[in-house]
Design a protein around this motif. Sequence first.
Motif, PDB file in Angstrom:
ATOM      1  N   SER A 162      48.662  39.858  38.677  1.00  0.00           N
ATOM      2  CA  SER A 162      48.779  38.727  37.761  1.00  0.00           C
ATOM      3  C   SER A 162      47.556  38.649  36.858  1.00  0.00           C
ATOM      4  O   SER A 162      46.481  39.189  37.171  1.00  0.00           O
ATOM      5  CB  SER A 162      48.911  37.420  38.538  1.00  0.00           C
ATOM      6  OG  SER A 162      47.684  37.092  39.172  1.00  0.00           O
ATOM      7  N   ASN A 163      47.703  37.957  35.739  1.00  0.00           N
ATOM      8  CA  ASN A 163      46.558  37.764  34.852  1.00  0.00           C
ATOM      9  C   ASN A 163      45.443  36.994  35.550  1.00  0.00           C
ATOM     10  O   ASN A 163      44.261  37.232  35.304  1.00  0.00           O
ATOM     11  CB  ASN A 163      46.996  37.015  33.593  1.00  0.00           C
ATOM     12  CG  ASN A 163      47.819  37.880  32.664  1.00  0.00           C
ATOM     13  OD1 ASN A 163      47.913  39.095  32.843  1.00  0.00           O
ATOM     14  ND2 ASN A 163      48.438  37.263  31.666  1.00  0.00           N
ATOM     15  N   GLY A 164      45.815  36.063  36.432  1.00  0.00           N
ATOM     16  CA  GLY A 164      44.803  35.329  37.186  1.00  0.00           C
ATOM     17  C   GLY A 164      44.020  36.231  38.116  1.00  0.00           C
ATOM     18  O   GLY A 164      42.794  36.109  38.239  1.00  0.00           O
ATOM     19  N   ALA A 165      44.728  37.157  38.781  1.00  0.00           N
ATOM     20  CA  ALA A 165      44.035  38.116  39.642  1.00  0.00           C
ATOM     21  C   ALA A 165      43.131  39.025  38.812  1.00  0.00           C
ATOM     22  O   ALA A 165      42.037  39.403  39.245  1.00  0.00           O
ATOM     23  CB  ALA A 165      45.053  38.935  40.423  1.00  0.00           C
ATOM     24  N   SER A 166      43.572  39.351  37.604  1.00  0.00           N
ATOM     25  CA  SER A 166      42.733  40.140  36.700  1.00  0.00           C
ATOM     26  C   SER A 166      41.476  39.363  36.316  1.00  0.00           C
ATOM     27  O   SER A 166      40.375  39.930  36.226  1.00  0.00           O
ATOM     28  CB  SER A 166      43.518  40.533  35.457  1.00  0.00           C
ATOM     29  OG  SER A 166      42.693  41.204  34.526  1.00  0.00           O
ATOM     30  N   ALA A 167      41.636  38.059  36.074  1.00  0.00           N
ATOM     31  CA  ALA A 167      40.476  37.225  35.742  1.00  0.00           C
ATOM     32  C   ALA A 167      39.483  37.202  36.899  1.00  0.00           C
ATOM     33  O   ALA A 167      38.259  37.209  36.688  1.00  0.00           O
ATOM     34  CB  ALA A 167      40.937  35.817  35.393  1.00  0.00           C
ATOM     35  N   GLU A 168      39.990  37.172  38.123  1.00  0.00           N
ATOM     36  CA  GLU A 168      39.110  37.254  39.292  1.00  0.00           C
ATOM     37  C   GLU A 168      38.363  38.594  39.317  1.00  0.00           C
ATOM     38  O   GLU A 168      37.175  38.660  39.631  1.00  0.00           O
ATOM     39  CB  GLU A 168      39.928  37.098  40.579  1.00  0.00           C
ATOM     40  CG  GLU A 168      40.392  35.696  40.872  1.00  0.00           C
ATOM     41  CD  GLU A 168      39.282  34.797  41.418  1.00  0.00           C
ATOM     42  OE1 GLU A 168      38.115  35.234  41.451  1.00  0.00           O
ATOM     43  OE2 GLU A 168      39.595  33.662  41.801  1.00  0.00           O
ATOM     44  N   LYS A 169      39.081  39.660  38.976  1.00  0.00           N
ATOM     45  CA  LYS A 169      38.471  40.992  38.966  1.00  0.00           C
ATOM     46  C   LYS A 169      37.350  41.068  37.935  1.00  0.00           C
ATOM     47  O   LYS A 169      36.274  41.628  38.194  1.00  0.00           O
ATOM     48  CB  LYS A 169      39.544  42.030  38.678  1.00  0.00           C
ATOM     49  CG  LYS A 169      39.104  43.462  38.854  1.00  0.00           C
ATOM     50  CD  LYS A 169      40.298  44.408  38.798  1.00  0.00           C
ATOM     51  CE  LYS A 169      39.876  45.847  39.078  1.00  0.00           C
ATOM     52  NZ  LYS A 169      41.049  46.771  39.106  1.00  0.00           N
ATOM     53  N   LEU A 170      37.579  40.476  36.756  1.00  0.00           N
ATOM     54  CA  LEU A 170      36.533  40.471  35.729  1.00  0.00           C
ATOM     55  C   LEU A 170      35.326  39.663  36.168  1.00  0.00           C
ATOM     56  O   LEU A 170      34.174  40.040  35.890  1.00  0.00           O
ATOM     57  CB  LEU A 170      37.095  39.914  34.421  1.00  0.00           C
ATOM     58  CG  LEU A 170      38.104  40.796  33.686  1.00  0.00           C
ATOM     59  CD1 LEU A 170      38.651  40.077  32.466  1.00  0.00           C
ATOM     60  CD2 LEU A 170      37.473  42.126  33.282  1.00  0.00           C
ATOM     61  N   ALA A 171      35.565  38.547  36.850  1.00  0.00           N
ATOM     62  CA  ALA A 171      34.441  37.733  37.347  1.00  0.00           C
ATOM     63  C   ALA A 171      33.579  38.544  38.301  1.00  0.00           C
ATOM     64  O   ALA A 171      32.340  38.443  38.281  1.00  0.00           O
ATOM     65  CB  ALA A 171      34.971  36.479  38.032  1.00  0.00           C
ATOM     66  N   GLU A 172      34.230  39.368  39.118  1.00  0.00           N
ATOM     67  CA  GLU A 172      33.486  40.195  40.066  1.00  0.00           C
ATOM     68  C   GLU A 172      32.756  41.332  39.352  1.00  0.00           C
ATOM     69  O   GLU A 172      31.572  41.587  39.604  1.00  0.00           O
ATOM     70  CB  GLU A 172      34.437  40.752  41.122  1.00  0.00           C
ATOM     71  CG  GLU A 172      33.752  41.602  42.175  1.00  0.00           C
ATOM     72  CD  GLU A 172      34.731  42.113  43.220  1.00  0.00           C
ATOM     73  OE1 GLU A 172      34.313  42.961  44.043  1.00  0.00           O
ATOM     74  OE2 GLU A 172      35.900  41.687  43.205  1.00  0.00           O
ATOM     75  N   ILE A 173      33.447  42.005  38.456  1.00  0.00           N
ATOM     76  CA  ILE A 173      32.836  43.149  37.757  1.00  0.00           C
ATOM     77  C   ILE A 173      31.620  42.724  36.949  1.00  0.00           C
ATOM     78  O   ILE A 173      30.584  43.401  36.950  1.00  0.00           O
ATOM     79  CB  ILE A 173      33.879  43.822  36.838  1.00  0.00           C
ATOM     80  CG1 ILE A 173      34.982  44.488  37.657  1.00  0.00           C
ATOM     81  CG2 ILE A 173      33.213  44.841  35.910  1.00  0.00           C
ATOM     82  CD1 ILE A 173      36.154  44.985  36.818  1.00  0.00           C
ATOM     83  N   TYR A 174      31.730  41.591  36.257  1.00  0.00           N
ATOM     84  CA  TYR A 174      30.667  41.162  35.349  1.00  0.00           C
ATOM     85  C   TYR A 174      29.784  40.068  35.929  1.00  0.00           C
ATOM     86  O   TYR A 174      29.002  39.448  35.203  1.00  0.00           O
ATOM     87  CB  TYR A 174      31.287  40.728  34.012  1.00  0.00           C
ATOM     88  CG  TYR A 174      31.912  41.897  33.285  1.00  0.00           C
ATOM     89  CD1 TYR A 174      31.134  42.807  32.583  1.00  0.00           C
ATOM     90  CD2 TYR A 174      33.287  42.127  33.357  1.00  0.00           C
ATOM     91  CE1 TYR A 174      31.697  43.897  31.954  1.00  0.00           C
ATOM     92  CE2 TYR A 174      33.865  43.219  32.729  1.00  0.00           C
ATOM     93  CZ  TYR A 174      33.062  44.102  32.034  1.00  0.00           C
ATOM     94  OH  TYR A 174      33.621  45.192  31.411  1.00  0.00           O
ATOM     95  N   ASP A 175      29.901  39.856  37.239  1.00  0.00           N
ATOM     96  CA  ASP A 175      29.026  38.927  37.957  1.00  0.00           C
ATOM     97  C   ASP A 175      29.018  37.545  37.299  1.00  0.00           C
ATOM     98  O   ASP A 175      27.957  37.005  36.938  1.00  0.00           O
ATOM     99  CB  ASP A 175      27.600  39.495  38.029  1.00  0.00           C
ATOM    100  CG  ASP A 175      26.720  38.734  39.012  1.00  0.00           C
ATOM    101  OD1 ASP A 175      27.274  38.101  39.938  1.00  0.00           O
ATOM    102  OD2 ASP A 175      25.487  38.746  38.835  1.00  0.00           O
ATOM    103  N   ALA A 236      42.760  33.990  44.642  1.00  0.00           N
ATOM    104  CA  ALA A 236      42.081  34.704  45.720  1.00  0.00           C
ATOM    105  C   ALA A 236      41.508  33.674  46.686  1.00  0.00           C
ATOM    106  O   ALA A 236      41.074  32.596  46.259  1.00  0.00           O
ATOM    107  CB  ALA A 236      40.969  35.602  45.175  1.00  0.00           C
ATOM    108  N   LYS A 237      41.527  33.997  47.970  1.00  0.00           N
ATOM    109  CA  LYS A 237      41.100  33.043  48.986  1.00  0.00           C
ATOM    110  C   LYS A 237      39.695  32.522  48.734  1.00  0.00           C
ATOM    111  O   LYS A 237      39.434  31.317  48.815  1.00  0.00           O
ATOM    112  CB  LYS A 237      41.174  33.705  50.369  1.00  0.00           C
ATOM    113  CG  LYS A 237      40.805  32.767  51.504  1.00  0.00           C
ATOM    114  CD  LYS A 237      40.916  33.461  52.850  1.00  0.00           C
ATOM    115  CE  LYS A 237      40.513  32.513  53.971  1.00  0.00           C
ATOM    116  NZ  LYS A 237      40.588  33.182  55.311  1.00  0.00           N
ATOM    117  N   ASP A 238      38.782  33.390  48.422  1.00  0.00           N
ATOM    118  CA  ASP A 238      37.405  32.999  48.134  1.00  0.00           C
ATOM    119  C   ASP A 238      37.084  33.226  46.658  1.00  0.00           C
ATOM    120  O   ASP A 238      35.965  33.595  46.299  1.00  0.00           O
ATOM    121  CB  ASP A 238      36.431  33.802  49.009  1.00  0.00           C
ATOM    122  CG  ASP A 238      36.661  33.533  50.490  1.00  0.00           C
ATOM    123  OD1 ASP A 238      36.810  32.352  50.853  1.00  0.00           O
ATOM    124  OD2 ASP A 238      36.710  34.509  51.266  1.00  0.00           O
ATOM    125  N   GLY A 239      38.076  32.974  45.818  1.00  0.00           N
ATOM    126  CA  GLY A 239      37.921  33.261  44.400  1.00  0.00           C
ATOM    127  C   GLY A 239      37.244  32.155  43.622  1.00  0.00           C
ATOM    128  O   GLY A 239      36.779  31.142  44.186  1.00  0.00           O
TER     129      GLY A 239
END
Length: 389
Positions: A162-175, A236-239
């Motif tokens: 999902s786009n939301g899961a992608s947003a979580e991924k970007l938050a992790e990648i770019y701290d 995400a559970k801890d997103g």
Amino acid sequence: MSATYVYDAVRTPFGRAGGALSGIRPDDLAAVVMRAAAERTGLDPARIDDVIFGDANQAGEDNRNVARFGALLAGFPSSVSGVTVNRLCGSAVEAVIQGSRAIEAGDAEIILAGGVESMSRAPFVVEKSPKPWPATGNPTMWNTSIGWRMVNPALREDWTISNGASAEKLAEIYDISREAQDEFALRSHRQAAEAWEAGVYDREIVQVEGAELARDEGIRPDTTLEKLGGLRALFAKDGSVTAGNASSINDGASAVLLGAEGALDIEPLARITGRGVFGNDPDVFGIAPVEAANRALARAGRTWAEVDFVELNEAFASQSLACLKLWPELDPANLNIHGGAIAIGHPLGASGGRIIGHAAHELARRGGGVAVAAICIGVGQGLAVVLER
């Protein structure tokens, strides 16, 4: 070869899902802004060479070429043609880009571009069996308001998150922390509320009869970091991505009146000088506007040092902050100076007309400058347009 000018831009206030505009059909919303764009400028609609409108859904009342039906409902003569384009969230930007190309190629003198979306009225659809009378199983029903449906199993699984899961991924990648996302969201609401109070949006807005909105329905001027911090993560559970630091489900329409030099007997708001498109992996879709804008600026012969402000569609705070990190030359204070989609809303097919239209009006208010309007697109694409005055 003619240059393309933005002569006017209008939009409805954006309504929340199930809110003030949910009772209005998308083709009627499109007709409202189409009619207003012609009436405000004194344009005889018969002079419009084509209507190009974006729409991301097209599964319900917006089916079968909503651009054409919107033009007919607006009272335009039947000689005015219409075509609907779909580049998901970037559909209205795509409409403007296609219109500007037609004008610059000499194929048209006046194009009415824009987009519409009623996410409230997007229907449920039922998957149809290839067999006329399937012996077993039950059909699957899909909600067409937003997101993946009927996904091809041949696609890579990690690309269909999902786009939301992608947003979580970007938050992790770019701290990008939860606090930074909530602060960005709070700024969006405050900036949008202040702009409305100051009358900044007055020139752009046309009301929808029977559903008048004082302003964009999603703006929360009384929100706080404490309120935003109390919302739970959705993907995400801890997103860190919540309903408070993401754009919402919305309804609305926008229109951008494009023309060649001297096509209308009024002063244009701005000129389109550069366009850019870029694709990247679907699971990090939100950063595609970065390279799209870089390409648009290069084609306009401009650098980031010359850009006065940027209108970037805020699909998610993490996505917008990731783009900022990848645009080190851009002062964050010059991004979405009057708020963005987190507060204003994001009716998918209409948002591109909003950001381009607002950029053009802001250049006119300033009396000159260089602006970039950019948007991310689900499944990993970005579009950008450079405007100058």
